[in-house]
Design a protein around this motif. Structure first.
Motif, PDB file in Angstrom:
ATOM      1  N   ILE A   1     -44.555   3.786  16.245  1.00  0.00           N
ATOM      2  CA  ILE A   1     -43.940   3.065  17.359  1.00  0.00           C
ATOM      3  C   ILE A   1     -42.641   3.744  17.754  1.00  0.00           C
ATOM      4  O   ILE A   1     -42.359   3.950  18.935  1.00  0.00           O
TER       5      ILE A   1
ATOM      6  N   VAL B   1     -46.749   0.501  23.076  1.00  0.00           N
ATOM      7  CA  VAL B   1     -45.436   0.869  23.591  1.00  0.00           C
ATOM      8  C   VAL B   1     -45.529   1.236  25.067  1.00  0.00           C
ATOM      9  O   VAL B   1     -44.699   0.802  25.876  1.00  0.00           O
TER      10      VAL B   1
ATOM     11  N   SER C   1     -41.837   5.766  21.360  1.00  0.00           N
ATOM     12  CA  SER C   1     -40.767   5.252  22.217  1.00  0.00           C
ATOM     13  C   SER C   1     -39.999   6.374  22.840  1.00  0.00           C
ATOM     14  O   SER C   1     -39.394   6.281  23.840  1.00  0.00           O
TER      15      SER C   1
ATOM     16  N   LEU D   1     -40.396  -6.414  22.678  1.00  0.00           N
ATOM     17  CA  LEU D   1     -40.884  -5.594  21.564  1.00  0.00           C
ATOM     18  C   LEU D   1     -40.890  -6.377  20.262  1.00  0.00           C
ATOM     19  O   LEU D   1     -41.788  -6.205  19.440  1.00  0.00           O
TER      20      LEU D   1
ATOM     21  N   LEU E   1     -43.458  -5.104  17.394  1.00  0.00           N
ATOM     22  CA  LEU E   1     -43.165  -3.684  17.318  1.00  0.00           C
ATOM     23  C   LEU E   1     -41.775  -3.411  16.743  1.00  0.00           C
ATOM     24  O   LEU E   1     -41.527  -2.333  16.212  1.00  0.00           O
TER      25      LEU E   1
ATOM     26  N   ARG F   1     -43.628  -0.730  27.916  1.00  0.00           N
ATOM     27  CA  ARG F   1     -42.654   0.050  28.675  1.00  0.00           C
ATOM     28  C   ARG F   1     -42.912  -0.076  30.178  1.00  0.00           C
ATOM     29  O   ARG F   1     -41.976  -0.117  30.969  1.00  0.00           O
TER      30      ARG F   1
END
Length: 116
Positions: A112, A34, A116, A91, A96, A38
């Motif tokens: 996950i 993640v 986030s 994602l 994910l 990100r």
């Protein structure tokens, strides 16, 4: 999950090393994935991901859009009034997020969502 148990007979803690290690690896991998994704996501996509994580393991694109609309970020709404799911394409491709329906996505693992 009972990874750690106290035995009152022996008055000691007991655990399964392999189960604990597997749990930690799963959590760390999800967090790293993640964070990696990100770092390459736009600020708008990051905001959408944060909102989605607050909504639970499954989330409706229209509810995410409504929350983002409160922030005056409605540029990504589709003609139907729901959020353009392209925010979450990276994602989904990474495994994910999974699609439950046209309008609903869900996190593939609870870690996950937490990351986030």
């Amino acid at each position: 999950e009972e990874l750690l148990q106290y035995n009152f007979g022996t008055m000691r803690w007991h655990w399964d090393d392999e189960a604990v290690k597997a749990k930690l690896v799963t959590q760390n991998v999800a967090t790293v994935l993640v964070d990696l994704l990100r770092s390459s996501m736009s600020e708008s996509s990051q905001n959408a991901l944060k909102v989605a994580a607050c909504l639970g393991t499954s989330f409706s694109l229209s509810v995410v859009a409504l929350a983002l609309g409160e922030q005056d970020d409605v540029s990504s709404l589709s003609d139907t009034g729901s959020l353009d799911s392209s925010y979450f394409d990276e994602l989904k491709e990474a495994g994910l997020l999974e699609r439950e329906s046209d309008e609903v996505l869900r996190f593939a693992h609870d870690q996950i969502q937490r990351s986030s």
